[in-house]
Design a protein around this motif. Sequence first.
Motif, short mmCIF file in Angstrom:
data_model
loop_
_atom_site.label_atom_id
_atom_site.label_comp_id
_atom_site.label_asym_id
_atom_site.label_seq_id
_atom_site.Cartn_x
_atom_site.Cartn_y
_atom_site.Cartn_z
N LEU A 48 0.87 -1.17 0.00
CA LEU A 48 0.00 0.00 0.00
C LEU A 48 0.91 1.22 0.00
O LEU A 48 1.67 1.42 0.95
N ALA A 49 0.86 1.98 -1.09
CA ALA A 49 1.71 3.17 -1.23
C ALA A 49 0.89 4.42 -0.90
O ALA A 49 -0.19 4.62 -1.44
N LEU A 50 1.41 5.21 0.02
CA LEU A 50 0.78 6.47 0.41
C LEU A 50 1.85 7.51 0.67
O LEU A 50 2.84 7.22 1.36
N HIS A 51 1.65 8.71 0.15
CA HIS A 51 2.54 9.83 0.45
C HIS A 51 4.01 9.50 0.20
O HIS A 51 4.89 9.87 0.98
N GLY A 52 4.27 8.75 -0.87
CA GLY A 52 5.65 8.42 -1.22
C GLY A 52 6.27 7.32 -0.37
O GLY A 52 7.46 7.04 -0.48
N GLU A 53 5.49 6.71 0.50
CA GLU A 53 5.97 5.62 1.37
C GLU A 53 5.23 4.34 1.00
O GLU A 53 4.11 4.39 0.50
N ILE A 54 5.84 3.21 1.27
CA ILE A 54 5.20 1.92 0.99
C ILE A 54 5.14 1.07 2.25
O ILE A 54 6.17 0.75 2.85
N ALA A 55 3.92 0.73 2.64
CA ALA A 55 3.70 -0.26 3.71
C ALA A 55 3.53 -1.60 3.02
O ALA A 55 3.01 -1.66 1.90
N PHE A 56 3.99 -2.67 3.67
CA PHE A 56 3.83 -3.97 3.03
C PHE A 56 3.68 -5.09 4.04
O PHE A 56 4.10 -4.99 5.18
N ALA A 57 3.05 -6.15 3.56
CA ALA A 57 2.91 -7.40 4.31
C ALA A 57 3.58 -8.48 3.47
O ALA A 57 3.08 -8.84 2.40
N ALA A 58 4.71 -8.97 3.96
CA ALA A 58 5.46 -10.00 3.24
C ALA A 58 4.83 -11.37 3.47
O ALA A 58 4.29 -11.64 4.55
N TYR A 59 4.92 -12.21 2.45
CA TYR A 59 4.34 -13.54 2.56
C TYR A 59 5.18 -14.57 1.84
O TYR A 59 6.00 -14.25 0.99
N ALA A 60 4.93 -15.82 2.20
CA ALA A 60 5.48 -16.97 1.49
C ALA A 60 4.28 -17.82 1.07
O ALA A 60 3.39 -18.08 1.88
N LEU A 61 4.27 -18.21 -0.18
CA LEU A 61 3.17 -19.00 -0.71
C LEU A 61 3.67 -20.41 -0.96
O LEU A 61 4.68 -20.61 -1.64
N GLN A 62 2.99 -21.39 -0.35
CA GLN A 62 3.35 -22.79 -0.54
C GLN A 62 2.07 -23.58 -0.68
O GLN A 62 1.29 -23.69 0.27
N GLY A 63 1.86 -24.12 -1.87
CA GLY A 63 0.62 -24.86 -2.13
C GLY A 63 -0.58 -23.96 -1.95
O GLY A 63 -0.65 -22.88 -2.55
N ASP A 64 -1.52 -24.38 -1.10
CA ASP A 64 -2.72 -23.59 -0.87
C ASP A 64 -2.65 -22.81 0.44
O ASP A 64 -3.68 -22.43 1.01
N THR A 65 -1.44 -22.55 0.92
CA THR A 65 -1.25 -21.82 2.18
C THR A 65 -0.39 -20.58 1.95
O THR A 65 0.67 -20.67 1.32
N ILE A 66 -0.86 -19.47 2.47
CA ILE A 66 -0.08 -18.24 2.45
C ILE A 66 0.34 -17.94 3.89
O ILE A 66 -0.49 -17.91 4.80
N THR A 67 1.63 -17.79 4.08
CA THR A 67 2.19 -17.49 5.40
C THR A 67 2.63 -16.04 5.42
O THR A 67 3.50 -15.64 4.63
N PHE A 68 2.00 -15.24 6.28
CA PHE A 68 2.40 -13.85 6.42
C PHE A 68 3.55 -13.80 7.43
O PHE A 68 3.40 -14.21 8.57
N THR A 69 4.71 -13.32 6.96
CA THR A 69 5.92 -13.36 7.78
C THR A 69 6.16 -12.07 8.56
O THR A 69 6.63 -12.11 9.68
#
Length: 90
Positions: free
Chosen positions: A15-36
């Motif tokens: 999500l980019a706002l005011h020249g900054e980027i917030a993010f939620a990193a993830y790893a995708l394996q099969g049908d599971t998404i892991t938010f790290t």
Amino acid sequence: MTQPHDNPAESRFELALHGEIAFAAYALQGDTITFTHTIVPPALEGQGVASRLIGYALGEARARGLKVRPECSFVAAYIERHPETQDLLG
């Protein structure tokens, strides 16, 4: 207002706002998404940016039929506070 989006090349929702980027990193394996981890730049803190980002990311996980593993403490707390997302846990 800028909308969150998936950046699969970086394995993160952004999500980019005011020249900054917030993010939620993830790893995708099969049908599971892991938010790290979730990162919100100091300039964006206290504005609900992380909640907006995670709400979007969990909606995308649901739309894609993915189960969620919240290794990130913010994502785990979000799911705990939002019972309607708890069925995503896998």
